[in-house]
Write an enzyme that holds these catalytic residues in place. Structure first.
Site, PDB file in Angstrom:
ATOM      1  N   GLU A  57       0.788  -1.137  -0.188  1.00  0.00           N
ATOM      2  CA  GLU A  57       0.149  -0.065   0.252  1.00  0.00           C
ATOM      3  C   GLU A  57       0.846   1.383  -0.245  1.00  0.00           C
ATOM      4  O   GLU A  57       0.678   2.488  -0.554  1.00  0.00           O
ATOM      5  CB  GLU A  57      -0.837  -0.344   1.227  1.00  0.00           C
ATOM      6  N   PHE A  80      -9.375  -2.625   1.056  1.00  0.00           N
ATOM      7  CA  PHE A  80      -9.826  -2.258   2.525  1.00  0.00           C
ATOM      8  C   PHE A  80      -9.208  -1.320   3.024  1.00  0.00           C
ATOM      9  O   PHE A  80      -7.896  -1.967   3.558  1.00  0.00           O
ATOM     10  CB  PHE A  80      -9.382  -3.678   3.357  1.00  0.00           C
ATOM     11  N   ASP A  82      -9.032  -0.874   6.003  1.00  0.00           N
ATOM     12  CA  ASP A  82      -7.672  -1.483   7.199  1.00  0.00           C
ATOM     13  C   ASP A  82      -6.850  -1.590   6.597  1.00  0.00           C
ATOM     14  O   ASP A  82      -6.017  -1.672   7.732  1.00  0.00           O
ATOM     15  CB  ASP A  82      -8.663  -2.880   7.494  1.00  0.00           C
ATOM     16  N   TYR A  83      -6.451  -1.650   5.465  1.00  0.00           N
ATOM     17  CA  TYR A  83      -4.966  -2.229   4.616  1.00  0.00           C
ATOM     18  C   TYR A  83      -4.714  -0.656   4.472  1.00  0.00           C
ATOM     19  O   TYR A  83      -3.546  -0.681   3.792  1.00  0.00           O
ATOM     20  CB  TYR A  83      -5.247  -2.432   3.603  1.00  0.00           C
ATOM     21  N   PRO A  86      -0.283   0.959   6.226  1.00  0.00           N
ATOM     22  CA  PRO A  86       1.176   1.374   5.688  1.00  0.00           C
ATOM     23  C   PRO A  86       1.413   2.221   4.351  1.00  0.00           C
ATOM     24  O   PRO A  86       2.704   2.505   4.383  1.00  0.00           O
ATOM     25  CB  PRO A  86       1.000   0.019   4.813  1.00  0.00           C
ATOM     26  N   HIS A 126     -11.249  -6.321   7.839  1.00  0.00           N
ATOM     27  CA  HIS A 126     -11.179  -5.537   6.905  1.00  0.00           C
ATOM     28  C   HIS A 126     -12.661  -5.175   7.117  1.00  0.00           C
ATOM     29  O   HIS A 126     -13.714  -5.087   6.289  1.00  0.00           O
ATOM     30  CB  HIS A 126     -12.040  -7.567   6.176  1.00  0.00           C
TER      31      HIS A 126
END
Length: 334
Positions: A57, A80, A82-83, A86, A126
């Site tokens: 990411e 998502f 949530d990702y 980073p 997620h």
């Protein structure tokens, strides 16, 4: 169109109109994205316009900053919301500040698409709703549509905008509006008036809220999935609620909010994210600052719990119609 189809249509339109638009992210090319939002776009527009990226990411957003400074208009998907952590440094320290730190010599016309919220039993990694982490950052625009029509118009406006836009897509609304109860089926978008979406180019302003239900007894400030939950709560409670879909969280349409609260004298804020330091706190503060002498009761907030996202209790975590309806009644009886 469903929201997925509307988002795909927006990207298709912009790929056809502007050669500087590129779309990439994890699995968005050949596979068409984990939710199929980009399905068929690579076959139509070519692998140099729609392509896959590594599971990185920070690299996805970081490369988008470079592309934008060079003159492209990248539309990247973080699989998502949530990702995105980073990539948070690249979003905050680079994309959001590029225009200011270069004294206007460079801009960052980046659109970062992120599926957000719960509804798929995805658990803690997620299902997050991190919008407050972006509305706090100067230089970012933060958008969350609730209907296919708005989703397409807002996404096109985001791609055409010269500032970085965080484009949050509620997963529960991808295929149809949900009334918030776990035991009821999704309402097909084909049965909803907001599914009427033009095929061609149009935009929805990035700084204008929508009054989706007019009322006289209280004002509801909400966005995303909670728009439909609030509508269900208004029917359940019998309260004549005026429901405002913010659509763009920042820059905020404060004029529409203030006009409504001054008319009704009551305000309930509803969002899916956790309560403490959620965007609802900012909304409550703004209403208090601008409408204090018009308020007849304290401002109510209905939110998710102050816990990590609970996989097993997902439908209790959501602010459902019963919790929102109870807040309406408290506001009316206070």
């Amino acid at each position: 169109m469903t929201m997925i189809q509307a988002l795909r249509s927006a990207m298709d339109v912009m790929l056809g109109r502007d050669d500087d638009v590129v779309i990439y992210g994890q699995d968005v090319g050949y596979f068409g994205g984990v939710f199929r939002c980009t399905e068929g776009l690579q076959a139509k527009h070519g692998r140099h316009r729609v392509f896959d990226a590594p599971i990185n990411e920070g690299g996805i957003v970081g490369s988008a900053v470079g592309m934008a400074a060079y003159g492209l208009r990248p539309v990247v998907e973080v699989q998502f919301a949530d990702y995105m952590y980073p990539a948070y440094d690249q979003i905050v320290s680079e994309a959001a500040r590029l225009r200011y730190r270069s004294a206007g010599d460079f801009t960052a016309p980046i659109t970062i698409r992120m599926p957000c919220g719960g509804g798929i039993y995805g658990g803690q990694t997620h299902s997050q709703s991190p919008e407050a982490l972006f509305t706090h950052v100067c230089g970012l625009r933060t958008v969350m549509p609730s209907t296919p029509y708005d989703a397409k118009g807002l996404l096109i406006a985001s791609i055409e905008n010269d500032d970085p836009v965080i484009f949050l897509e509620p997963k529960r609304l991808y295929n149809g509006p949900f009334d918030g109860y776990p035991d009821r089926p999704v309402v097909p978008w084909s049965a909803h008036p907001a599914s009427e979406v033009p095929d061609g180019h149009y935009t929805v302003p990035l700084d204008k809220a929508a009054v989706v239900r007019e009322g006289s007894e209280l004002t509801v400030l909400t966005y995303g999935t909670m728009v439909f939950v609030s509508e269900a709560a208004a029917k359940e409670s019998g309260v004549d609620a005026e429901i405002i879909d913010l659509r763009t969280l920042w820059p905020l349409d404060l004029d529409t909010i203030v006009a409504s609260v001054k008319k009704t004298g009551r305000c309930v804020v509803v969002h899916e994210a956790t309560r403490t330091s959620g965007f609802g706190a900012e909304l409550a503060a703004l209403v208090q600052e601008h409408c204090f002498y018009h308020l007849e009761t304290p401002i109510e907030r209905v939110t998710g719990w102050d816990t990590p996202y609970p996989h097993a209790q997902e439908w209790h975590y959501f602010a459902g119609p019963s919790r929102v309806s109870a807040a309406f009644k408290r506001a009316m009886e206070a």
